[in-house]
Scaffold this motif. Structure first.
Motif, short mmCIF file in Angstrom:
data_model
loop_
_atom_site.label_atom_id
_atom_site.label_comp_id
_atom_site.label_asym_id
_atom_site.label_seq_id
_atom_site.Cartn_x
_atom_site.Cartn_y
_atom_site.Cartn_z
N ALA A 1 42.92 -11.16 12.07
CA ALA A 1 43.62 -10.65 13.00
C ALA A 1 44.90 -11.21 13.39
N THR A 2 45.69 -10.54 13.97
CA THR A 2 47.07 -11.44 14.32
C THR A 2 46.87 -11.97 15.74
N TYR A 3 47.79 -12.92 16.02
CA TYR A 3 47.40 -13.37 17.37
C TYR A 3 48.06 -12.33 18.60
N GLY A 4 48.74 -11.45 18.05
CA GLY A 4 49.19 -10.31 18.92
C GLY A 4 47.99 -9.24 19.07
N ASP A 5 47.22 -9.10 17.95
CA ASP A 5 45.95 -8.23 18.17
C ASP A 5 45.10 -8.59 19.31
N ILE A 6 44.97 -10.03 19.37
CA ILE A 6 43.87 -10.58 20.13
C ILE A 6 44.51 -10.81 21.47
N ALA A 7 45.73 -10.90 21.73
CA ALA A 7 46.24 -10.86 23.01
C ALA A 7 46.25 -9.58 23.61
N SER A 8 46.57 -8.32 22.91
CA SER A 8 46.47 -6.94 23.70
C SER A 8 44.81 -6.83 23.79
N SER A 9 44.17 -7.15 22.90
CA SER A 9 42.63 -6.84 22.90
C SER A 9 41.97 -7.44 24.12
N ASN B 1 49.45 -15.02 11.88
CA ASN B 1 50.35 -14.40 12.42
C ASN B 1 50.72 -13.10 12.01
N SER B 2 51.70 -12.41 12.67
CA SER B 2 52.06 -11.04 12.00
C SER B 2 52.80 -10.77 10.60
N GLN B 3 52.88 -12.13 10.22
CA GLN B 3 53.56 -11.93 8.75
C GLN B 3 52.67 -12.27 7.81
N GLY B 4 51.25 -12.41 8.04
CA GLY B 4 50.15 -12.73 7.42
C GLY B 4 50.05 -14.10 6.58
N ARG B 5 50.91 -14.85 7.20
CA ARG B 5 50.67 -16.13 7.14
C ARG B 5 50.13 -17.35 8.24
N LEU B 6 49.65 -18.31 7.95
CA LEU B 6 48.80 -19.29 8.82
C LEU B 6 49.91 -19.89 9.52
N SER B 7 49.66 -20.11 11.00
CA SER B 7 50.50 -21.02 11.78
C SER B 7 50.35 -22.11 11.95
N LEU B 8 49.41 -22.82 11.43
CA LEU B 8 48.82 -24.30 11.76
C LEU B 8 49.96 -25.00 10.93
N PRO B 9 50.53 -26.24 11.13
CA PRO B 9 51.08 -27.13 10.41
C PRO B 9 51.10 -27.14 8.97
N ASN C 1 51.67 -17.36 -0.51
CA ASN C 1 50.93 -17.85 0.55
C ASN C 1 50.56 -16.89 1.77
N SER C 2 50.77 -15.70 1.44
CA SER C 2 50.49 -14.70 2.71
C SER C 2 49.38 -13.98 2.24
N ILE C 3 48.67 -13.18 3.55
CA ILE C 3 47.73 -12.42 3.40
C ILE C 3 47.95 -10.98 3.56
N ASP C 4 47.53 -10.18 2.70
CA ASP C 4 48.07 -8.55 2.91
C ASP C 4 47.21 -8.09 4.29
N LEU C 5 47.85 -7.79 5.30
CA LEU C 5 47.17 -7.47 6.45
C LEU C 5 46.75 -5.86 6.38
N LYS C 6 47.19 -5.07 5.33
CA LYS C 6 47.10 -3.75 4.95
C LYS C 6 45.66 -3.72 4.46
N GLN C 7 45.39 -4.79 3.69
CA GLN C 7 44.10 -4.92 3.05
C GLN C 7 42.96 -5.59 3.99
N TYR C 8 43.41 -6.81 4.69
CA TYR C 8 42.24 -7.59 5.22
C TYR C 8 42.70 -7.37 6.74
N GLY C 9 43.63 -6.78 7.31
CA GLY C 9 43.70 -6.69 8.75
C GLY C 9 42.67 -6.11 9.49
N TRP C 10 42.82 -6.60 10.66
CA TRP C 10 41.67 -6.15 11.51
C TRP C 10 41.74 -4.66 12.07
N GLN C 11 42.67 -4.52 12.99
CA GLN C 11 43.18 -3.12 13.44
C GLN C 11 44.03 -2.45 12.60
N ARG C 12 43.78 -2.39 11.25
CA ARG C 12 44.60 -2.10 10.36
C ARG C 12 44.70 -0.58 10.22
#
Length: 109
Positions: free
Chosen positions: A24-32, A62-70, A94-105
DNA sequence: TGCCTGACATCGG
DNA sequence: GCCGATGCCAGGC
């Protein structure tokens, strides 16, 4: 407990509901969590998470499908390993396909 | 109080 | 796809 602590708990509660093998993205969590677009607030709450917590923080990206940690940090490596262990595949960039693995997809505009 | 920074998102260029 | 500007909400000094 104070207001800020309550917000953290609400965020953690939402993160706890992200299914194994999905992200899930940070934005998804925030709105939920009823925080509107306060995505940065989610990052803060996760940073406040106790080390021994069982909350699946690694499923938040994050919304780009990438990890936000350093990049290259031990924390980021841990996150990637955990996700791959759950069967999530990373693209070459190094990104994740949100269409495939996204939570509120399956939402529609 | 003011200013900078951060596990962010979105829009341009 | 990689910046940069903006908007956003807190922390730390």
């Amino acid at each position: 407990m104070d207001y800020e602590a309550d917000i953290n708990h609400r965020i953690w509660q939402v993160v706890a509901t992200i299914p194994h093998g999905t992200v899930a993205t940070y934005g998804d969590i925030a709105s939920s969590a009823g925080l509107g677009r306060a995505a940065r607030r989610v990052g803060l709450a996760l940073r406040r998470l106790p080390e021994a917590s069982l909350i699946p923080w690694h499923r938040v990206i994050n919304s780009q499908g990438r990890l936000s940690l350093p990049t290259g940090s031990l924390e980021q490596q841990t996150q990637r390993i955990r996700l791959e262990t759950e069967g999530i595949m990373f693209r070459k960039n190094n990104s994740i396909d949100l269409k495939q693995y996204g939570w509120q997809r399956h939402r529609h505009h």
